[in-house]
Design an enzyme around this catalytic site. Sequence first.
Site, PDB file in Angstrom:
ATOM      1  N   ASP A   1       0.829  -1.203   0.000  1.00 36.05           N
ATOM      2  CA  ASP A   1       0.000   0.000   0.000  1.00 36.05           C
ATOM      3  C   ASP A   1       0.869   1.261   0.000  1.00 36.05           C
ATOM      4  OD1 ASP A   1      -2.846   0.921   0.440  1.00 36.05           O
ATOM      5  OD2 ASP A   1      -1.927   1.893   2.173  1.00 36.05           O
TER       6      ASP A   1
ATOM      7  N   GLU B   1      14.329 -15.744   0.114  1.00 34.65           N
ATOM      8  CA  GLU B   1      14.716 -16.875   0.957  1.00 34.65           C
ATOM      9  C   GLU B   1      13.642 -17.963   0.947  1.00 34.65           C
ATOM     10  OE1 GLU B   1      15.395 -15.555   4.964  1.00 34.65           O
ATOM     11  OE2 GLU B   1      16.649 -13.891   4.255  1.00 34.65           O
TER      12      GLU B   1
HETATM   13  C1  GLC Z   1      -4.244   2.979  -0.674  1.00 30.05           C
HETATM   14  C2  GLC Z   1      -5.461   2.110  -0.555  1.00 30.05           C
HETATM   15  C3  GLC Z   1      -6.598   2.947  -0.117  1.00 30.05           C
HETATM   16  C4  GLC Z   1      -6.270   3.539   1.228  1.00 30.05           C
HETATM   17  C5  GLC Z   1      -4.960   4.299   1.190  1.00 30.05           C
HETATM   18  C6  GLC Z   1      -4.448   4.589   2.564  1.00 30.05           C
HETATM   19  O1  GLC Z   1      -4.373   3.921  -1.655  1.00 30.05           O
HETATM   20  O2  GLC Z   1      -5.698   1.448  -1.767  1.00 30.05           O
HETATM   21  O3  GLC Z   1      -7.804   2.230  -0.061  1.00 30.05           O
HETATM   22  O4  GLC Z   1      -7.291   4.410   1.635  1.00 30.05           O
HETATM   23  O5  GLC Z   1      -3.956   3.565   0.554  1.00 30.05           O
HETATM   24  O6  GLC Z   1      -3.996   3.420   3.172  1.00 30.05           O
END
Ligand code: GLC
Length: 534
Positions: free
Chosen positions: A200, A252
């Site tokens: 993310d 790994e």
């Molecule tokens: C990313 C995710 C989104 C979230 C953001 C903050 O963009 O896809 O859904 O709100 O990160 O974590």
Amino acid sequence: MLDTDAWWRDAVIYQVYPRSFADSDGDGMGDLPGITGRLHHLQELGIDAVWLSPFYPSPQHDAGYDVADYRGVDPRFGGLGDADKLIAEAHSRGIKVIVDLVPNHTSSEHAWFQAALAAGPGSPERERYIFRSSGEEPPNSWTSVFGGSAWERLPDGEWYLHLFDVSQPDLNWDNPEVRAEFLDILRFWLDRGVDGFRVDVAHGLVKEANLTDWTTTSTILGGLDPAGPPPPMWDQEGVHEIYQSWRRVLDEYPGGRILVAEAWVAPASRLARYVRPDEMHQAFNFPYLDAPWRPAELRTVIDETLEANDAVGATTTWVLSNHDVVRHASRLGFPIGTPRMPGIGAEDPQPDAALGLRRARAATLLMLGLPGSAYLYQGEELGLPEHTTMPDEFREDPAWERSGHAERGRDGCRVPLPWEADAPSYGFGPSDASWLPQPGIWAEYALDRQQGVPGSTWELYRTALSLRREHGLGRGSVAWQEDAFAFRNGDVLVLTNFGSEPVELPSGARLLVSSEPLDGDGRVPTDVTVWAAL
Ligand code: GLC
């Protein structure tokens, strides 16, 4: 060394949004046993892997992207034993499992942030986050992606940075303790058998040391201006050594475990730096998602991304929908070139649903004809539109409130799935409950109305995925043809008609699949994609 046989190079990866996939206990919130119980449908669909959005303990202020404990399962979704069962069941069906990792920020309820609040200014606990003292005014002009300032002031006078919601404090990746913790979290899930991580906000972890002022507002998935200077909070050079260290851990483990970057970075050559041979394996191709339904732009994006990824030996990914954007069956129902909107409400202009679905099916068939790896978002295989008339009182996306109601937010693409037309909650769960309201039209999209029905969106996806595998399209290449928007990938011609007149197929071409029926003269109508064997 490049592993050219690796499974992920041509994988079709299906995003499961756990809240909305299937609810096993009738509380209106999807859960892990619900997913496990419906994996056979995904096997029937013919995908290679699932990516699960976060299911970790979380106060759910950002639908689980605010993680309070990276090594657990939120009781709403089940327990760790349910995660183990899901992984085992998926593997027994030949489906790999990718989990979501959220390293840019924790939840404000994470034990570390709670300790930081308690320990006070100057403490090592605060060093795990980005705290500053700057008096009455925030330390700089940065804004949150969800709206408003990116800084929040505590009663003791210190400010902390949150590039997203106020409940999502940014971690300090200059702190070795943070780095060590995430290496351990990777191992925790790798040891449980997961096949990879979707990372993310992968372009956000490292901030420019002096936190230079920056006034341009970032929007969710909004690409950075390729011509402008790099923003001080995104795509800093320092992120790459983090991913190199993660890659060493993944390597790994046997079986080809992968990292896929969610990075809103432009141009394609800059994004490709995340998928160099010693870094991540894949990065989402958001420029493709954002390309207008026009042949010239699509061709440019396809060429640029293939070229940029080829240059580093990576596979290109393709994606049209996910849990952050208006579903493509609705996006494509607006006049061509309409910018992607941050959610749609009942008072907003509404898409042409039939046109949107027609183009969405054509867009998907075009995407699946391209070499590389493709990402699908749950429900698109049913042709699901966005819920464009959801009453505002149901909205949960923090962007709705933080933007002062300027953005409807992302709830419209997160509505629980319809499995059975005539069951309570359309088969989402055993009761009527559904955490977001399902529109009345959901019955016509339900899986049981589409299975075995020629021409249904479900059968179109199934046919396409099976042909894609049979003809090795994911391992092929693009050779553009003259006269139409068409390319040859191995022995298959992929042709999309963007024009207003029907297009003839080349003589001798044998139709494999088309997104809508051909016309009475065997020609390809407007807004239709076909695959034909040459
Ligand atoms: C990313 C995710 C989104 C979230 C953001 C903050 O963009 O896809 O859904 O709100 O990160 O974590």
